[in-house]
Design a protein around this motif. Sequence first.
Motif, short mmCIF file in Angstrom:
data_model
loop_
_atom_site.label_atom_id
_atom_site.label_comp_id
_atom_site.label_asym_id
_atom_site.label_seq_id
_atom_site.Cartn_x
_atom_site.Cartn_y
_atom_site.Cartn_z
N GLY A 1 -9.96 -17.26 -36.63
CA GLY A 1 -10.44 -16.47 -37.76
C GLY A 1 -11.52 -15.50 -37.32
O GLY A 1 -11.71 -15.25 -36.13
N LEU A 2 -12.27 -14.98 -38.29
CA LEU A 2 -13.28 -13.98 -37.96
C LEU A 2 -14.35 -14.52 -37.02
O LEU A 2 -14.71 -13.89 -36.02
CB LEU A 2 -13.92 -13.45 -39.24
CG LEU A 2 -13.08 -12.44 -40.04
CD1 LEU A 2 -13.73 -12.15 -41.37
CD2 LEU A 2 -12.90 -11.15 -39.26
N CYS B 1 -12.88 -15.17 -33.51
CA CYS B 1 -12.63 -13.92 -32.77
C CYS B 1 -13.93 -13.28 -32.31
O CYS B 1 -14.04 -12.82 -31.16
CB CYS B 1 -11.86 -12.95 -33.65
SG CYS B 1 -10.13 -13.39 -33.94
N ASP C 1 -5.25 -21.53 -31.49
CA ASP C 1 -5.06 -21.24 -32.91
C ASP C 1 -3.67 -21.74 -33.33
O ASP C 1 -2.68 -21.42 -32.66
CB ASP C 1 -5.16 -19.73 -33.14
CG ASP C 1 -5.24 -19.35 -34.61
OD1 ASP C 1 -4.93 -20.20 -35.47
OD2 ASP C 1 -5.60 -18.20 -34.92
N PRO D 1 -4.30 -14.21 -33.98
CA PRO D 1 -5.62 -14.27 -34.63
C PRO D 1 -5.56 -13.55 -35.99
O PRO D 1 -4.76 -12.64 -36.19
CB PRO D 1 -6.53 -13.52 -33.66
CG PRO D 1 -5.79 -13.46 -32.37
CD PRO D 1 -4.34 -13.47 -32.72
N LEU D 2 -6.41 -13.98 -36.90
CA LEU D 2 -6.53 -13.36 -38.23
C LEU D 2 -5.21 -13.31 -38.98
O LEU D 2 -5.04 -12.49 -39.89
CB LEU D 2 -7.12 -11.95 -38.12
CG LEU D 2 -8.52 -11.85 -37.49
CD1 LEU D 2 -8.99 -10.40 -37.50
CD2 LEU D 2 -9.51 -12.73 -38.18
N VAL E 1 -5.56 -13.74 -42.71
CA VAL E 1 -6.32 -12.70 -43.38
C VAL E 1 -5.54 -11.38 -43.43
O VAL E 1 -5.49 -10.71 -44.46
CB VAL E 1 -7.68 -12.48 -42.67
CG1 VAL E 1 -8.48 -11.38 -43.34
CG2 VAL E 1 -8.47 -13.78 -42.63
N LEU E 2 -4.93 -11.03 -42.30
CA LEU E 2 -4.25 -9.73 -42.18
C LEU E 2 -2.76 -9.82 -41.94
O LEU E 2 -2.07 -8.80 -41.97
CB LEU E 2 -4.89 -8.93 -41.03
CG LEU E 2 -6.37 -8.63 -41.15
CD1 LEU E 2 -6.88 -7.92 -39.90
CD2 LEU E 2 -6.67 -7.80 -42.39
N GLY F 1 -2.23 -8.78 -36.94
CA GLY F 1 -2.94 -9.71 -36.06
C GLY F 1 -2.50 -9.60 -34.61
O GLY F 1 -3.27 -9.91 -33.69
N ILE G 1 -4.85 -7.75 -32.49
CA ILE G 1 -5.99 -8.53 -32.01
C ILE G 1 -5.59 -9.35 -30.79
O ILE G 1 -6.37 -9.48 -29.83
CB ILE G 1 -6.54 -9.44 -33.12
CG1 ILE G 1 -7.01 -8.61 -34.31
CG2 ILE G 1 -7.70 -10.29 -32.60
CD1 ILE G 1 -8.19 -7.74 -34.01
N SER H 1 -15.71 -6.25 -39.26
CA SER H 1 -15.91 -7.07 -38.07
C SER H 1 -15.85 -6.18 -36.83
O SER H 1 -15.00 -5.30 -36.74
CB SER H 1 -14.82 -8.16 -37.99
OG SER H 1 -14.93 -8.90 -36.78
N CYS I 1 -11.84 -3.83 -43.83
CA CYS I 1 -10.76 -4.16 -44.76
C CYS I 1 -11.27 -4.09 -46.18
O CYS I 1 -12.40 -4.53 -46.48
CB CYS I 1 -10.22 -5.56 -44.46
SG CYS I 1 -8.81 -6.05 -45.50
#
Length: 429
Positions: free
Chosen positions: A155-156, A159, A176, A181-182, A185-186, A191, A194, A338, A347
């Motif tokens: 997550g944030l 990362c 993970d 990642p993320l 969220v995204l 992701g 990332i 971030s 975002c």
Amino acid sequence: MSAAEAGIFVVGASLAGLRGAEALRRQGYAGPLTLVGDEPHLPYDRPPLSKHVLSGELDADGTALPHLVALDAQWRLGSKAVGLDRVAKRLRLASGDELAYDRLLIATGAQARPWPATDGPLPSGIHTLRGRDDAAALRSALAVGPNRVLIIGGGLIGCEAASSCRDLGLPVTVADPNPTPLARVLGSSIGAVITERMQAAGVDFRAGTQVEGFEADAAGRVCKARFAKGGEIETNLVIVALGATRDTAWLEAAGLMADETGLACDGACRALDARGRPAPGIYAAGDVARTPIPLYGGRSLAFEHWGNATAQAGHAARNMLAAEDDQREYHHLPSFWSSQFGVNIKCVGLAEGADTVAVVQGSRAAHRFLAVYGREGRTIAAVSFDEARWLPAYAERIEAGAAFPPILGATDQSIKDTGPPGFPEPRSR
């Protein structure tokens, strides 16, 4: 002390608590004001902890928040709230002190979700990152030069911590359970960018990987982590970044509607009792407050975002001082930012639940782009990777409930890469 003399208590002395107290003074409240905080520190800024503090650019004690208003308040720091008698209007602290109050603003925030309880003690060298003391301890451990940092969770916080560790030149593995990642969220479509940034920076990213447990050396320090599907990795420093939880058992025991996801509130930020009715004189703001979001069908959500903490605290303070027939509904467009792996991510809106995402400027291949999310033909969120110039315009479209596809004919626009966002299946509770 009578209830009339008790005044307003703000429970939680972090960003939302401080800004809420300042808003009370700014809006004319001149009575007694007390801020209760479980940490011994005056309010400080949390975003730098996973970035500048871990990298050594800033000391943990250099994160204090500025005071924007003369508060003329009493501070009860290092005093955790553990009980509430709503009938007698008394707040109980871990010290055993009981304090009379007139009205309450609950702004206790969130806590790092710990590693699940085990039969025995955890090895040393396993950290979480939420507060100032966490960051200071982790910074000291990183300065020693661990052989490998294992970060559990993409997550944030996971990362950003991974980015800071790589800036220090440390070997880093991120484990993970999600595909990127993320991802929650995204979505994994965005992701994946990332993932590419991580790998380019030298991070060993392990997708779809869960850590099952740890092994300790003779000194009791972590030396290995075991994976659920087999295999292990040597590490002598672990960062558990599994999200957040809320300490609300004391509120639930007081007959309020609360659980680890937060304290339920109505649209005016008034805390709800177990039957869903506003609890007289009790409001909430910040990470702990679970409020309905009109833009997203009235879903009741809590946000761990800096902007929400400040805006909601001010709104709750306003309603605390207003008449019963002048309680205004809180409207807020969620947003976060971030900085990680050399990219500034911003975002607006809630991407979760989107059925489509489109890159409307730049390209994912270049790692510089603006992507917009849609659900059932409506624009619901937008994210930028070093491409934020048009983000305010999309925020307006989201708030207006505009149709998806979004803005047409914008400068440098090139709508492409339209497809499913790739969100993982919702977690089971």
